[in-house]
Scaffold this motif. Sequence first.
Motif, PDB file in Angstrom:
ATOM      1  N   VAL A 144      12.585  -2.838  -1.830  1.00 58.12           N
ATOM      2  CA  VAL A 144      11.270  -3.012  -1.193  1.00 58.12           C
ATOM      3  C   VAL A 144      10.172  -2.533  -2.130  1.00 58.12           C
ATOM      4  O   VAL A 144       9.127  -3.182  -2.277  1.00 58.12           O
ATOM      5  N   ILE A 145      10.413  -1.377  -2.765  1.00 59.79           N
ATOM      6  CA  ILE A 145       9.401  -0.811  -3.668  1.00 59.79           C
ATOM      7  C   ILE A 145       9.132  -1.781  -4.819  1.00 59.79           C
ATOM      8  O   ILE A 145       7.986  -2.048  -5.175  1.00 59.79           O
ATOM      9  N   ARG A 146      10.213  -2.325  -5.365  1.00 62.28           N
ATOM     10  CA  ARG A 146      10.050  -3.217  -6.521  1.00 62.28           C
ATOM     11  C   ARG A 146       9.210  -4.438  -6.138  1.00 62.28           C
ATOM     12  O   ARG A 146       8.244  -4.772  -6.818  1.00 62.28           O
ATOM     13  N   THR A 195       5.347  -5.260  -7.569  1.00 66.64           N
ATOM     14  CA  THR A 195       5.154  -6.390  -8.481  1.00 66.64           C
ATOM     15  C   THR A 195       4.379  -7.524  -7.810  1.00 66.64           C
ATOM     16  O   THR A 195       3.772  -8.336  -8.492  1.00 66.64           O
ATOM     17  N   GLY A 196       4.385  -7.556  -6.474  1.00 63.73           N
ATOM     18  CA  GLY A 196       3.654  -8.614  -5.772  1.00 63.73           C
ATOM     19  C   GLY A 196       2.172  -8.294  -5.673  1.00 63.73           C
ATOM     20  O   GLY A 196       1.727  -7.235  -6.110  1.00 63.73           O
ATOM     21  N   VAL A 223       0.840  -1.198   0.000  1.00 68.95           N
ATOM     22  CA  VAL A 223       0.000   0.000   0.000  1.00 68.95           C
ATOM     23  C   VAL A 223       0.882   1.258   0.000  1.00 68.95           C
ATOM     24  O   VAL A 223       0.692   2.182  -0.794  1.00 68.95           O
ATOM     25  N   ALA A 224       1.896   1.264   0.876  1.00 63.70           N
ATOM     26  CA  ALA A 224       2.774   2.432   0.997  1.00 63.70           C
ATOM     27  C   ALA A 224       3.448   2.745  -0.339  1.00 63.70           C
ATOM     28  O   ALA A 224       3.563   3.910  -0.729  1.00 63.70           O
ATOM     29  N   ALA A 225       3.874   1.693  -1.056  1.00 64.28           N
ATOM     30  CA  ALA A 225       4.594   1.926  -2.315  1.00 64.28           C
ATOM     31  C   ALA A 225       3.663   2.495  -3.381  1.00 64.28           C
ATOM     32  O   ALA A 225       4.059   3.367  -4.159  1.00 64.28           O
ATOM     33  N   ARG A 226       2.423   1.997  -3.422  1.00 62.43           N
ATOM     34  CA  ARG A 226       1.498   2.493  -4.441  1.00 62.43           C
ATOM     35  C   ARG A 226       1.157   3.966  -4.209  1.00 62.43           C
ATOM     36  O   ARG A 226       1.076   4.757  -5.136  1.00 62.43           O
TER      37      ARG A 226
END
Length: 387
Positions: free
Chosen positions: A166-168, A172-173, A20-23
Amino acid sequence: MKIALPGPDSFTSRLRGPEVAARIGVWLGICFGVAFVTGLISHAAQDTPGWLTFPTRPVSLYRITQGLHVTAGTAAVPLLLAKLWSVYPRLFDRLALHERRRLLLQLLERGSIALLVAAAIFQLATGLANSTQWYPWSFSFRSTHYAVAWVAIGSLLVHIAVKLPVIRDALTGPLENLPSPGTAPAPADGQLSRRGFLRATWLATGVAVLATAGATVPALRKVSIFAVRSGEGPQGVPINRSAEAAGVTESAAQPSYRLEIRNGKRRTLLTRADLEAMSQTMVDLPIACVEGWSAGATWSGVRVRELLALVGASTDADVEVQSLERSGAFSVTELPSHFASDDLTLLALELNGERLSVDHGYPCRIIAPDRPGVLQTKWVSHLTVLS
Ligand SMILES: Nc1nc2c(c(=O)[nH]1)N[C@H]1C(S)=C(S)[C@@H](COP(=O)(O)O)O[C@H]1N2
Ligand SMILES: [Mo]
């Protein structure tokens, strides 16, 4: 009594997580990137460095870049709140007090994030306050907002670089907390899913943008209930500083008013009637305030170039524009030669087909293409050719 600090397990919402944080972070990064670049443009427009000739075309370039600047900053507010909510339990992660190396890395990471969060909040808070013309501080808004922008963008780049793996993985997950890989997300009945949380975040961001962007996008005026300026006003254009606030109500109405044009020893004095008797040019140009509002308008008046020709000025001279306004940061401005000699740069006498009202700059005001509103000087009293 012993007070137990919360630990990572005290926060049980399954809505949180790097996915969620990355999006949210992607969109927050885009907003900060746009605000940074358009902010640099605005800075260059107001305080052009010697090596740069700020362009005069397209005439609405500044209107667009500054509208984007304020819109990106506004959109970043709900995004930042959602992002902080999604990660703040990490504040309570246990420090590796007994492992020097890990502790050092943890402290470095926390320090860089503290800097990023502080700079981001500072930029959004000061920018938002400025766009409402509220200055509840004593420092210079422009130089401070500019300096902290470098801190914000620098610490953002460090943060992205550190978190890249972590972002990647997070992007992608799968988004939801899956019990086993590949199965559909199954939030219990009535529970908000992560997808739902993200949708609510995008919705809040959209509402923030729509509720303010009407200050610069005419089609949105009706829905922009929080816009500081409606984009409308007397003679079809909002007023930033009124004649009364500038203390020129009397001097602007004096029959003894004369425009003085100076080039070294040569000088000439013109009444408003003299200006009206000269050949008039009509142009469509926007007023684009740094605070984010803007409005297109039709102006007519005398070309500045033709006024300067009266005192034999060459077209490559810069010009100082002085207002009847005695104090105030914008009572004297400089018009670089390529603006002064431009076909579209006027000493305007009329706005949207009517005599300029005193709040819009009567007896006459500067209007030039692709310039920030602050440099469109009202109540002009002197044009001085700089050697
Ligand atoms: N002399 C003078 N001119 C000025 C200002 C001012 O404070 N003093 N404000 C500027 C700003 S910040 C803007 S955005 C425009 C707005 O022009 P308007 O009030 O006619 O819309 O005027 C500019 N001209
Ligand atoms: Mo402005």
